[in-house]
Design an enzyme around this catalytic site. Structure first.
Site, PDB file in Angstrom:
ATOM      1  N   ASP A 212       0.815  -1.210   0.000  1.00 41.08           N
ATOM      2  CA  ASP A 212       0.000   0.000   0.000  1.00 41.08           C
ATOM      3  C   ASP A 212       0.851   1.263   0.000  1.00 41.08           C
ATOM      4  O   ASP A 212       1.901   1.319   0.645  1.00 41.08           O
ATOM      5  CB  ASP A 212      -0.892  -0.022   1.250  1.00 41.08           C
ATOM      6  CG  ASP A 212      -2.012   0.984   1.152  1.00 41.08           C
ATOM      7  OD1 ASP A 212      -2.304   1.449   0.031  1.00 41.08           O
ATOM      8  OD2 ASP A 212      -2.582   1.316   2.194  1.00 41.08           O
TER       9      ASP A 212
ATOM     10  N   HIS B 166       2.759   2.299  -8.897  1.00 39.16           N
ATOM     11  CA  HIS B 166       2.703   0.836  -9.010  1.00 39.16           C
ATOM     12  C   HIS B 166       3.984   0.322  -9.671  1.00 39.16           C
ATOM     13  O   HIS B 166       4.579  -0.652  -9.223  1.00 39.16           O
ATOM     14  CB  HIS B 166       1.487   0.398  -9.824  1.00 39.16           C
ATOM     15  CG  HIS B 166       0.182   0.826  -9.222  1.00 39.16           C
ATOM     16  ND1 HIS B 166      -0.107   0.663  -7.887  1.00 39.16           N
ATOM     17  CD2 HIS B 166      -0.920   1.413  -9.770  1.00 39.16           C
ATOM     18  CE1 HIS B 166      -1.317   1.137  -7.639  1.00 39.16           C
ATOM     19  NE2 HIS B 166      -1.834   1.594  -8.756  1.00 39.16           N
TER      20      HIS B 166
ATOM     21  N   LEU C 186      11.130 -20.700  -1.077  1.00 38.56           N
ATOM     22  CA  LEU C 186      10.174 -19.714  -0.593  1.00 38.56           C
ATOM     23  C   LEU C 186       8.882 -19.885  -1.389  1.00 38.56           C
ATOM     24  O   LEU C 186       8.921 -20.036  -2.606  1.00 38.56           O
ATOM     25  CB  LEU C 186      10.733 -18.297  -0.809  1.00 38.56           C
ATOM     26  CG  LEU C 186       9.771 -17.125  -0.600  1.00 38.56           C
ATOM     27  CD1 LEU C 186       9.449 -16.939   0.885  1.00 38.56           C
ATOM     28  CD2 LEU C 186      10.354 -15.830  -1.159  1.00 38.56           C
TER      29      LEU C 186
HETATM   30  C1  FPP Z   1      -1.848  -0.321  -3.553  1.00 37.90           C
HETATM   31  O1  FPP Z   1      -1.360   1.013  -3.541  1.00 37.90           O
HETATM   32  C2  FPP Z   1      -1.141  -1.166  -4.554  1.00 37.90           C
HETATM   33  C3  FPP Z   1      -1.752  -1.874  -5.553  1.00 37.90           C
HETATM   34  C4  FPP Z   1      -3.193  -1.886  -5.769  1.00 37.90           C
HETATM   35  C5  FPP Z   1      -0.983  -2.702  -6.534  1.00 37.90           C
HETATM   36  C6  FPP Z   1       0.378  -3.191  -6.135  1.00 37.90           C
HETATM   37  C7  FPP Z   1       0.888  -4.172  -7.125  1.00 37.90           C
HETATM   38  C8  FPP Z   1       2.193  -4.399  -7.402  1.00 37.90           C
HETATM   39  C9  FPP Z   1       3.300  -3.630  -6.760  1.00 37.90           C
HETATM   40  C10 FPP Z   1       2.583  -5.451  -8.413  1.00 37.90           C
HETATM   41  C11 FPP Z   1       2.205  -6.846  -8.041  1.00 37.90           C
HETATM   42  C12 FPP Z   1       2.418  -7.802  -9.137  1.00 37.90           C
HETATM   43  C13 FPP Z   1       2.748  -9.117  -9.009  1.00 37.90           C
HETATM   44  C14 FPP Z   1       2.780  -9.996 -10.216  1.00 37.90           C
HETATM   45  C15 FPP Z   1       3.077  -9.722  -7.719  1.00 37.90           C
HETATM   46  P1  FPP Z   1      -2.447   2.184  -3.596  1.00 37.90           P
HETATM   47  O2  FPP Z   1      -2.713   2.503  -5.030  1.00 37.90           O
HETATM   48  O3  FPP Z   1      -3.646   1.782  -2.805  1.00 37.90           O
HETATM   49  O4  FPP Z   1      -1.709   3.392  -2.922  1.00 37.90           O
HETATM   50  P2  FPP Z   1      -2.458   4.612  -2.193  1.00 37.90           P
HETATM   51  O5  FPP Z   1      -3.087   4.020  -0.973  1.00 37.90           O
HETATM   52  O6  FPP Z   1      -1.333   5.548  -1.896  1.00 37.90           O
HETATM   53  O7  FPP Z   1      -3.450   5.165  -3.162  1.00 37.90           O
END
Ligand code: FPP
Length: 221
Positions: free
Chosen positions: A2, A19, A114
């Site tokens: 997050d 992201h 893992l």
């Molecule tokens: C939340 O931050 C994050 C996400 C919804 C996506 C995170 C995904 C990745 C880092 C890639 C994962 C991929 C694989 C294949 C494992 P947010 O957008 O809620 O942040 P905010 O709270 O600041 O708005």
């Protein structure tokens, strides 16, 4: 994972850049888990509630996930990482992504160093609902419904309950993550936004975990 959106906003970048920056955080954390000898790591990549985001962001995340799997599966496999996915495979998840997930699972399924579980289109409540549906389908009579009967019908019954849950970005919520499994998990909260998270932060959270006194509802002794 997050805090990606806020990380990007702070830099005047589109949320999706946050992201993208989260990828390095994820792989550094995996590396840290390998160094620490952690055997199970679960990351929350997309929740059942994330469909409410703007369509462009949802589309980006679907492609981003495919892209990561394509580019990095070889590396994960070489490191002995078994990749699994946890969540609903419903019509909203692009077929191509589901196929890539299946290929990733198949390719890495013999690895044991893992287990990296990617919670995708995952909701803790949805997981419990799905387990209860299975109970009904299996015709389990009420007297036979106990914790074991439910736990054995979760998405990955062989996975141990998490010892430690880390929530990044200064939020103090569980947000529908592993609701059943985290009954006795230690929770660690950090202000670090996910794109800035590194193996050092994981190690620090583990040290914090080691200072905790776990009683599982009992008393010390
Ligand atoms: C939340 O931050 C994050 C996400 C919804 C996506 C995170 C995904 C990745 C880092 C890639 C994962 C991929 C694989 C294949 C494992 P947010 O957008 O809620 O942040 P905010 O709270 O600041 O708005």
């Amino acid at each position: 994972m997050d805090g990606n959106g806020r990380w990007a906003q702070k830099r005047d970048l589109p949320r999706t850049e946050g992201h993208a920056a989260g990828e390095e955080a994820l792989f550094d954390t995996v590396e840290g888990a390998l160094e620490l000898g952690i055997r199970w790591l679960t990351v929350y990549a997309f929740s059942t509630e994330n469909w409410k985001r703007p369509p462009d962001e949802v589309r980006y995340l679907m492609h981003f996930n495919q892209n990561i799997l394509r580019r990095r599966v070889e590396e994960l496999d070489a490191k002995g990482v078994r990749v699994r996915f946890s969540g609903r495979r419903d019509w909203r998840v692009p077929r191509r992504l589901l196929r890539l997930q299946d290929e990733t699972v198949e390719r890495t399924r013999r690895n044991r160093t893992l287990t990296l579980t990617v919670a995708f289109n995952y909701g803790g409540r949805a997981e419990i609902v799905d387990a209860v549906r299975r109970l009904a389908k299996d015709g389990v009579v009420p007297a036979r419904i106990d914790e074991r009967a439910i736990a054995s019908r979760l998405y990955h019954p062989d996975a141990p309950d998490p010892d430690l849950v880390i929530r990044t970005s200064g939020e103090f919520r569980v947000s529908n993550f592993l609701l059943w499994e985290l009954a006795y998990s230690e929770l660690v909260f950090t202000d670090v936004l996910w794109p800035d998270f590194r193996r050092e932060h994981l190690a620090e959270a583990v040290r914090e975990f080691q200072r905790r006194d776990r009683r599982f509802g009992g008393v010390d002794g």
